[in-house]
Design an enzyme around this catalytic site. Structure first.
Site, PDB file in Angstrom:
ATOM      1  N   HIS A  15       0.878  -1.180   0.000  1.00 32.68           N
ATOM      2  CA  HIS A  15       0.000   0.000   0.000  1.00 32.68           C
ATOM      3  C   HIS A  15       0.917   1.233   0.000  1.00 32.68           C
ATOM      4  O   HIS A  15       2.023   1.193   0.547  1.00 32.68           O
ATOM      5  CB  HIS A  15      -0.826  -0.055   1.289  1.00 32.68           C
ATOM      6  N   ASP A  51       3.085  -4.589   8.060  1.00 35.94           N
ATOM      7  CA  ASP A  51       1.820  -3.884   7.882  1.00 35.94           C
ATOM      8  C   ASP A  51       0.725  -4.952   7.952  1.00 35.94           C
ATOM      9  O   ASP A  51       0.543  -5.734   7.017  1.00 35.94           O
ATOM     10  CB  ASP A  51       1.845  -3.173   6.525  1.00 35.94           C
ATOM     11  N   GLN A  59      -4.434  -5.628   6.647  1.00 40.43           N
ATOM     12  CA  GLN A  59      -5.388  -6.552   6.013  1.00 40.43           C
ATOM     13  C   GLN A  59      -5.338  -7.955   6.597  1.00 40.43           C
ATOM     14  O   GLN A  59      -6.146  -8.800   6.222  1.00 40.43           O
ATOM     15  CB  GLN A  59      -5.147  -6.616   4.497  1.00 40.43           C
ATOM     16  N   LYS A  66     -10.793  -1.412  10.197  1.00 41.05           N
ATOM     17  CA  LYS A  66     -10.947  -2.561   9.293  1.00 41.05           C
ATOM     18  C   LYS A  66     -11.298  -3.818  10.086  1.00 41.05           C
ATOM     19  O   LYS A  66     -11.454  -4.888   9.520  1.00 41.05           O
ATOM     20  CB  LYS A  66      -9.659  -2.780   8.499  1.00 41.05           C
ATOM     21  N   CYS A 110      -4.679   2.319  -3.763  1.00 38.48           N
ATOM     22  CA  CYS A 110      -3.478   2.897  -3.130  1.00 38.48           C
ATOM     23  C   CYS A 110      -2.278   1.971  -3.280  1.00 38.48           C
ATOM     24  O   CYS A 110      -1.490   1.797  -2.344  1.00 38.48           O
ATOM     25  CB  CYS A 110      -3.699   3.198  -1.655  1.00 38.48           C
TER      26      CYS A 110
HETATM   27  N1  PMP Z   1      -1.817  -0.834   4.534  1.00 38.41           N
HETATM   28  C1  PMP Z   1      -2.743  -1.643   3.982  1.00 38.41           C
HETATM   29  C2  PMP Z   1      -2.313  -3.021   3.521  1.00 38.41           C
HETATM   30  C3  PMP Z   1      -4.054  -1.204   3.856  1.00 38.41           C
HETATM   31  O1  PMP Z   1      -4.976  -1.999   3.311  1.00 38.41           O
HETATM   32  C4  PMP Z   1      -4.409   0.088   4.302  1.00 38.41           C
HETATM   33  C5  PMP Z   1      -5.817   0.622   4.156  1.00 38.41           C
HETATM   34  N2  PMP Z   1      -6.382   0.419   2.898  1.00 38.41           N
HETATM   35  C6  PMP Z   1      -3.423   0.881   4.894  1.00 38.41           C
HETATM   36  C7  PMP Z   1      -2.133   0.378   4.988  1.00 38.41           C
HETATM   37  C8  PMP Z   1      -3.730   2.241   5.417  1.00 38.41           C
HETATM   38  O2  PMP Z   1      -4.623   2.140   6.488  1.00 38.41           O
HETATM   39  P1  PMP Z   1      -5.348   3.425   7.081  1.00 38.41           P
HETATM   40  O3  PMP Z   1      -5.981   4.118   5.909  1.00 38.41           O
HETATM   41  O4  PMP Z   1      -6.346   2.845   8.029  1.00 38.41           O
HETATM   42  O5  PMP Z   1      -4.321   4.243   7.735  1.00 38.41           O
END
Ligand code: PMP
Length: 407
Positions: free
Chosen positions: A122, A199, A202, A225, A365
């Protein structure tokens, strides 16, 4: 096992609403999950009975709110099996957690040091490291993807050097749902003397995480999430590493003493929690974990894996559909496109929305992955505990309609 899907669904009030004249089918849980009634009730309960600032009040409700927030910290510790509650830092979410680490490493990294991330990240696990490297003169390297969307972990051996300070990777890709071999990456990085940041945005909603077993140095995730309110997140870090790092924001809560010419800092976890936290969100985090624990993370995992398998099977029957990462272990999400001239993922998303089906379309993203596959984006369906095969059948019917309309 007590897995009663109708009972589970009845706990999500939003599933009663209609979208464009159809019952809502929510398959955008990787973006944010829906909230069960017990979480919604806990938010109201906090504001109706306990709203007060934490850690600084002598009065009763401030002390009650403090105890509730610290209980929530303990609940998170237990959920991921961290050794100490003070290794759990409350943040705004995954993005803030990663940025926190990247920011404080400015004072630790030297020119020529190296960070390794991957092509499957991401943006929030790429951009902060680029910014850190710009500031410090450190170098950013990437573990590349192969043509199937698999991380080429075998290349990590050549990427790691004695200058590598940090290796970072997501446990499950938000864009593809692919499960990455983090155990192998952690072992290799540690052998080379580097720290590892996972990270877990997910993975935490879908799989059991034990940070001690993983031996991750940092493990970061978002609350929103995993059925908790938005604006919540966790940075887990090993005590001995967090203790070595300088504070993040300066301000209230994170100090021991403030003088005109200098300050001394509080210990963990407060050193990284300046200012008034998201008290309600942090407290209600505990309720979200209670919700997960009542069902059992293993049961959730199994149920969602069946949904991923079923979706893959049904989509594979349609010759116009390409599924990304199809041959790889995946969890939580399926990412696909229609192999039709001039059709954009958002065309499919719009047709599904007309049927009340919420999916995500675009680059998620994760532009480097999209560039890797030479596509502008994908259609991503992502699941939570309340999704069903019947909903998947309806989504597949929507995809068939999209093929007919767009083909
Ligand atoms: N890393 C991953 C793998 C994600 O899926 C996301 C959210 N789509 C993020 C980071 C960022 O998370 P947040 O928008 O809750 O800060």
């Amino acid at each position: 096992m007590n897995f009663d899907i109708q009972h589970i669904r009845s706990q999500f009030p939003i599933l009663n609403r209609e979208v464009n004249g159809n019952p809502l089918i929510y398959m955008d849980n990787a973006a944010t999950s829906q909230k069960p009634k017990m979480v919604l009730d806990a938010i109201e309960n906090y504001y109706e009975k306990f709203n007060a600032n934490v850690h600084r009040g002598i009065h009763t409700i401030s002390q009650e709110a403090t105890v509730m927030m610290e209980n929530a910290r303990e609940k998170v510790r237990n959920f991921i099996n961290a050794k100490h509650a003070h290794e759990i830092i409350f943040t705004k979410g995954t993005t803030e957690g990663i940025n926190l680490v990247a920011h404080v490493l400015r004072e630790v990294l030297k020119p020529g040091d190296e960070i390794i991330t991957t092509e499957i990240e991401h943006h929030s696990n790429i951009v902060p490291w680029q910014m850190l490297c710009e500031r410090t003169g450190a170098k950013l390297k990437y573990i590349p993807l192969d043509e199937n969307g698999r991380l080429q972990v075998e290349k990590l051996d050549e990427l790691l050097t004695e200058k590598t300070k940090l290796v970072t990777v997501n446990q499950i890709s938000n864009a593809l749902g692919v499960i990455n071999p983090i155990e192998e990456i952690i072992a290799k990085a540690h052998q080379a003397g580097a720290w590892v940041l996972i990270d877990g945005a997910q993975s935490i909603p879908h799989t059991k995480v034990d940070v001690q077993e993983l031996d991750a140095d940092f493990f970061i995730f978002s609350g929103h999430k995993m059925y908790a309110p938005t604006g919540t997140g966790i940075l887990y870090g090993k005590e001995e590493i967090l203790n070595k790092l300088p504070p993040f924001h300066g301000g209230g809560e994170m100090i021991k003493e403030v003088w005109m010419d200098h300050s001394t800092y509080a210990g963990l976890p407060f050193k990284f929690e300046a200012g008034t936290p998201h008290i309600e969100g942090n407290i209600v985090f505990e309720t979200a974990i209670d919700f997960i624990n009542e069902i059992g993370i293993e049961n959730i995992h199994q149920h969602e894996n069946h949904l991923v398998e079923y979706t893959t099977e049904k989509l594979s029957e349609l010759e116009e559909v390409i599924i990304y990462g199809k041959t790889l272990p995946r969890s939580g999400a399926v990412s696909f496109n229609l192999n039709l001239q001039g059709v954009h993922p958002s065309d499919v998303g719009m047709i599904l929305d007309k049927k009340g089906i919420a999916v995500r379309t675009g680059h998620h993203c994760a532009q480097p992955i999209m560039r890797h596959f030479g596509i502008p984006g994908t259609v991503r369906v992502s699941f939570a505990v309340f999704n069903t095969k019947v909903e998947i059948d309806q989504m597949i019917a929507g995809v068939k309609l999209a093929i007919k309309m767009l083909g």
